[in-house]
Design a protein around this motif. Structure first.
Motif, PDB file in Angstrom:
ATOM      1  N   CYS A  17       1.792  38.850  15.238  1.00  8.62           N
ATOM      2  CA  CYS A  17       3.016  39.636  15.246  1.00  8.62           C
ATOM      3  C   CYS A  17       2.583  41.092  15.397  1.00  8.62           C
ATOM      4  N   THR A  46      12.346  40.541  12.264  1.00  9.80           N
ATOM      5  CA  THR A  46      12.029  40.377  13.678  1.00  9.80           C
ATOM      6  C   THR A  46      10.509  40.318  13.839  1.00  9.80           C
ATOM      7  N   HIS A  98       3.287  43.078   9.291  1.00  9.21           N
ATOM      8  CA  HIS A  98       3.394  41.629   9.094  1.00  9.21           C
ATOM      9  C   HIS A  98       2.046  40.965   9.364  1.00  9.21           C
ATOM     10  N   PRO A 120       7.681  40.581  16.765  1.00 12.85           N
ATOM     11  CA  PRO A 120       7.249  40.765  18.149  1.00 12.85           C
ATOM     12  C   PRO A 120       5.926  40.029  18.372  1.00 12.85           C
ATOM     13  N   ASP A 172       4.412  43.627  14.668  1.00 17.58           N
ATOM     14  CA  ASP A 172       4.772  44.453  13.523  1.00 17.58           C
ATOM     15  C   ASP A 172       3.520  44.337  12.664  1.00 17.58           C
ATOM     16  N   MET A 205       0.489  37.256   9.354  1.00 22.56           N
ATOM     17  CA  MET A 205       0.988  36.693  10.601  1.00 22.56           C
ATOM     18  C   MET A 205       0.064  36.969  11.791  1.00 22.56           C
TER      19      MET A 205
END
Ligand code: C2O
Ligand code: CU
Length: 634
Positions: free
Chosen positions: A600, A548, A605, A550, A602, A610
Motif C-alpha cells: 500500500c 483507502t 499503512h 493505493p 499510504d 501492508m
C-alpha cells in the motif's frame, strides 16, 4: 446501498447487539434471583422479556446486513457466517423459545437466564471476531474466538446451576489462562518469515545479478542524500532530507532508449537510503528495496543504479529505506522519459507538478522548483500545447481539478490513455504515488489546477496582468477506470491471487497490534505468491477496511479489468486506489523476473503491515530485512 456504508452499519449493529444482549442477560439473571417483592420481580421479568425481544430483532437486522454484504462477495462475510453470527443467532433462538415465554409469564429461572447470557457472550465474541479475524478465516482464529465464548459460557453455567457464589480469584485465574491461550494462538498467526528465497543458501539466481547494462554513453546523474531545510513561502521552515540539497530532488529527464546511470551517495548523519524507481519497470536488482534487492546505503556509502529507459512517461523516484519517514521528509524526485520521437528539448508547455504535504500543507513544486504552499504560476501564449505531469507524492489521495479549459487525461501512471476524450470542469482522484498527465491547448484566459479544492497552479497567458482566476473545478468525479477507449487485455489467467485488505490484530514488528493486513497477516508474514515467468496473473483486490489503500506492485503495471463488478477499460496502472468496500480485478503479466515488493502506498499503512512480496520461481536474494544494514523497507 454501497458496500462501505453497509460495513459501517454492520459495525454499529455489532455493538448494539452486544449491548442489548448484555442488558437482556443481566435483567434475566436479576429476575432469576427473585429480587424484592412480587411486583418488582414481575417488572424485572417483563423488562428482561422486552430486552430479549429487542435483542432478537437487532440480531435479525445483523443477519439481514450480512446477507446484503454476502451479495458483494464472500470475502466480506466469511467470518460472520462461520463464526460471529452462529454464536449469537443460536442462543438468540433459544432465548425466543425457552426464555421469552417464561419471562413473559413472570416465571424467571436459571434456565430462562442462561440463553440470553450466552447470546451476550456470542455477541461479544462477534466483536472480537471483527478485531482479530480477517479473510480467510483460519483454524487458529476460530479456536481463539470459540475459546473465549465457551469459557465464558461454561463459567456462567457453573455459577447458575451450582448456585455457588463466584470466587473472584478463580474467575481471574481462568481469565488469565484464557487470555494466555488466545495470545499463544495469536502468536501462531504470524506464520513464516518471508519466503524461502531469502538467505544466501537458497538455490537459484540471486536478485542482485538481475541488473541493467553498463555503457560508456549512459546518461549519468549523481543524487546525494543530505539534510536540508524547506522554507515555505507562507513562512514555515522545516527540517528535511534532500537529494543534492533540493526538495524535491532534481527532475531526472531522459529520452526513451537512453541508458540511465544514477549514483546515489549518502551524506545523511544517521539514516540509510536507497532509490526506488516508482512505476518504472527496471530489472529487479535495480529496484532499490532494502532487504530485498540491496542493502540500505549507510551514511558515507554509495550505490549505482543502471537501467534502460524503455518506456516514455511520467514517473518518480524515492528512497525505500524507512520510506514512510523518508518520502514524507523529502527524499523523492520526478523522473520523466521523453518519447524517442519527441523533440530533443522538451516543449515549453511541458511541466512537472509534484503535490506533496509539508508542514501540514499541500504544496506544489513546478518543474522541480522549491515547493510552494501559495499559488505557483506559469505563463504560455494562447494556442500553446500544455502538458501538466501531476504526481502525487503524498500518502493520501488528492482530488485534482482543472478549471478554465477543456482538457484530456493524456496519460495515467506514465502510459498514454487510448482515446482520451475532452473533459470540462471534471475532477479526478489521484492515488498516492499515482500520476496523471493533463493536456490542453492554452486558451485566452487563465487555467487553474487545484488539489482537494485548493488552488495549486495558475497557468495564464502572460503579458497583461492576470485576469480573474477561475474558481477551482467542482464538477463530478471522473471514474478513470472507464475513461478513454478500452485497451485489449489478456483473456486467460494462469494463476489467480486474492489480496483481502483489512485492519485487524496482527503481529507487527513482533508485537500483536491492530495492523493493516493482507489476507489476515502483516509484513513480513504475508504469504508470498510465487509466480513463473510468462504467466498471466489475475489479482482480485478486496478492501474490507475503512481506509483507502493505493496498491502498488513493483516492477510491473497491471491492467484494470473491473471495479466493483463494473467492467473497466483495461487501463495500465502501477498504483491504484482501492477505496473502502471496493473490489478491483486486475491482471498482471509476469514479464520481469525478480523479487518484487508490493504494498500500500499510504506508507503509514505499509509500515503497519501492508506490504509483501511477489516472487518469481528460482530467484533468490542474499539480503534480508533488519540485519547489520538495518534494512527497513517501509
Ligand atoms: Cu513508491 Cu515501494 O514504492
Ligand atoms: Cu493502505
Amino acid at each position: 446501498m454501497s458496500t462501505a456504508p453497509l460495513i459501517a452499519l454492520d459495525q454499529i449493529l455489532f455493538v448494539l447487539v452486544a449491548g442489548l444482549w448484555g442488558a437482556a442477560g443481566g435483567f434475566a439473571l436479576a429476575a432469576a434471583r427473585q429480587p424484592g417483592d412480587a411486583g418488582t420481580a414481575r417488572r424485572t421479568s417483563l423488562a428482561a422479556a422486552a430486552l430479549c425481544a429487542a435483542a432478537i430483532v437487532m440480531t435479525g437486522l445483523r443477519v439481514l446486513v450480512t446477507i446484503l454484504l454476502a451479495q458483494v462477495g464472500w470475502w466480506f462475510v466469511a467470518e460472520k457466517v462461520t463464526l460471529a453470527l452462529p454464536l449469537v443467532v443460536l442462543p438468540g433462538l433459544a432465548t425466543g423459545v425457552v426464555s421469552l415465554p417464561r419471562l413473559l409469564r413472570g416465571a424467571p429461572s436459571a434456565l430462562a437466564a442462561f440463553p440470553p447470557l450466552v447470546a451476550a457472550y456470542g455477541a461479544v465474541a462477534g466483536i472480537a471476531c471483527g478485531v482479530i479475524v480477517s479473510y480467510p478465516v483460519t483454524v487458529s482464529d476460530a479456536v481463539a474466538v470459540l475459546t473465549l465464548f465457551t469459557g465464558a459460557s461454561a463459567i456462567t453455567w457453573r455459577i447458575l446451576w451450582r448456585g455457588r457464589a463466584v470466587n473472584r480469584w478463580q474467575v481471574a485465574g481462568v481469565t488469565v489462562l484464557l487470555v494466555a491461550f488466545v495470545w499463544a494462538v495469536t502468536a501462531g498467526w504470524s506464520g513464516g518469515h518471508l519466503h524461502d528465497g531469502h538467505g544466501t543458501s537458497a538455490a537459484g539466481t540471486p536478485v542482485d545479478r538481475l541488473i541493467g547494462p553498463r555503457a560508456e554513453d549512459a546518461r549519468r546523474f549523481t543524487l546525494t542524500a543530505k539534510a536540508a531545510t524547506v522554507r515555505l513561502p507562507s513562512g514555515q521552515s522545516l527540517d528535511a532530507w534532500s537529494f543534492n540539497g533540493q526538495v524535491p530532488g532534481p527532475v531526472l529527464r531522459v529520452r526513451q532508449g537512453d541508458l540511465v546511470e544514477v549514483t546515489l551517495r549518502n551524506e545523511l548523519a544517521d539514516q540509510g537510503v536507497t532509490i526506488h524507481w516508482h512505476g518504472y519497470d527496471v530489472p529487479s536488482g535495480e529496484d532499490g528495496v532494502p532487504g530485498v534487492t540491496q542493502d540500505a546505503v549507510r551514511p558515507g556509502g554509495s550505490h549505482t543504479y543502471r537501467f534502460r529507459a524503455d518506456d516514455a512517461g511520467t514517473y518518480w523516484y524515492h528512497s525505500h529505506q524507512n520510506s514512510s519517514v523518508a518520502v514524507a521528509r523529502g527524499l523523492f524526485g520526478l523522473l520523466v522519459v521523453d518519447s524517442a520521437g519527441a523533440s530533443a528539448t522538451p516543449p515549453a508547455g511541458d511541466h512537472t507538478v509534484a503535490l506533496h504535504t509539508f508542514g501540514g500543507r499541500v504544496t506544489t513544486s513546478l518543474d522541480g522548483a522549491a515547493p510552494t504552499d501559495l499559488l505557483a504560476t506559469s505563463s504560455h501564449r494562447p494556442g500553446t500545447p500544455v502538458r501538466l505531469r501531476v504526481v502525487n507524492t503524498d500518502t493520501l489521495p488528492r482530488t485534482v481539478g482543472l478549471a478554465g479549459v477543456p482538457f484530456t487525461v493524456a496519460a495515467v501512471d506514465g502510459g498514454d490513455v487510448p482515446g482520451a476524450t475532452e473533459l470540462t470542469g471534471r475532477r479526478i482522484r489521484l492515488a498516492a504515488g499515482g500520476r496523471y498527465d493533463l493536456a490542453f491547448t492554452m486558451p485566452d484566459g487563465p487555467v487553474l489546477l487545484s488539489a482537494d479544492g485548493r488552488p495549486g497552479l495558475l497557468v495564464d497567458s502572460g503579458g497583461a496582468p492576470a485576469t480573474a482566476q477561475p474558481p477551482p473545478a467542482s464538477g463530478p468525479l471522473l471514474d478513470i477506470t472507464t475513461y478513454g477507449s478500452p485497451a485489449p487485455v489478456p483473456g486467460r489467467a494462469d494463476r489467480r491471487i486474492t489480496w483481502v485488505l483489512d485492519r485487524t490484530l496482527a503481529m507487527v514488528d513482533g508485537v500483536p497490534k491492530l495492523g493493516y493486513t493482507v489476507n489476515g497477516k502483516a509484513w513480513p508474514h504475508i504469504p508470498t505468491p510465487v509466480v513463473r515467468e510468462g504467466e498471466t496473473i489475475r489479482i482480485t483486490v478486496v478492501n474490507r477496511s475503512g481506509d483507502t489503500h493505493p496498491m502498488h506492485p513493483h516492477g510491473h503495471h497491471v491492467q484494470v479489468l473491473s471495479r466493483n463488478g463494473v467492467p473497466a477499460n483495461g487501463l495500465r496502472m502501477d498504483t491504484f486506489d482501492v477505496e473502502p468496500g471496493e473490489v478491483w480485478e486486475v491482471v498482471l503479466v509476469a514479464d520481469n523476473p525478480g523479487l518484487w515488493m508490493s504494498h500500500c502506498h499510504d506508507l503509514a499503512h505499509a509500515v503497519q503491515g501492508m506490504e509483501f512480496h511477489l516472487a518469481y520461481e528460482n530467484i533468490t536474494t542474499p539480503f534480508d530485512v533488519g540485519g547489520p544494514a538495518e534494512n527497513h523497507p517501509a
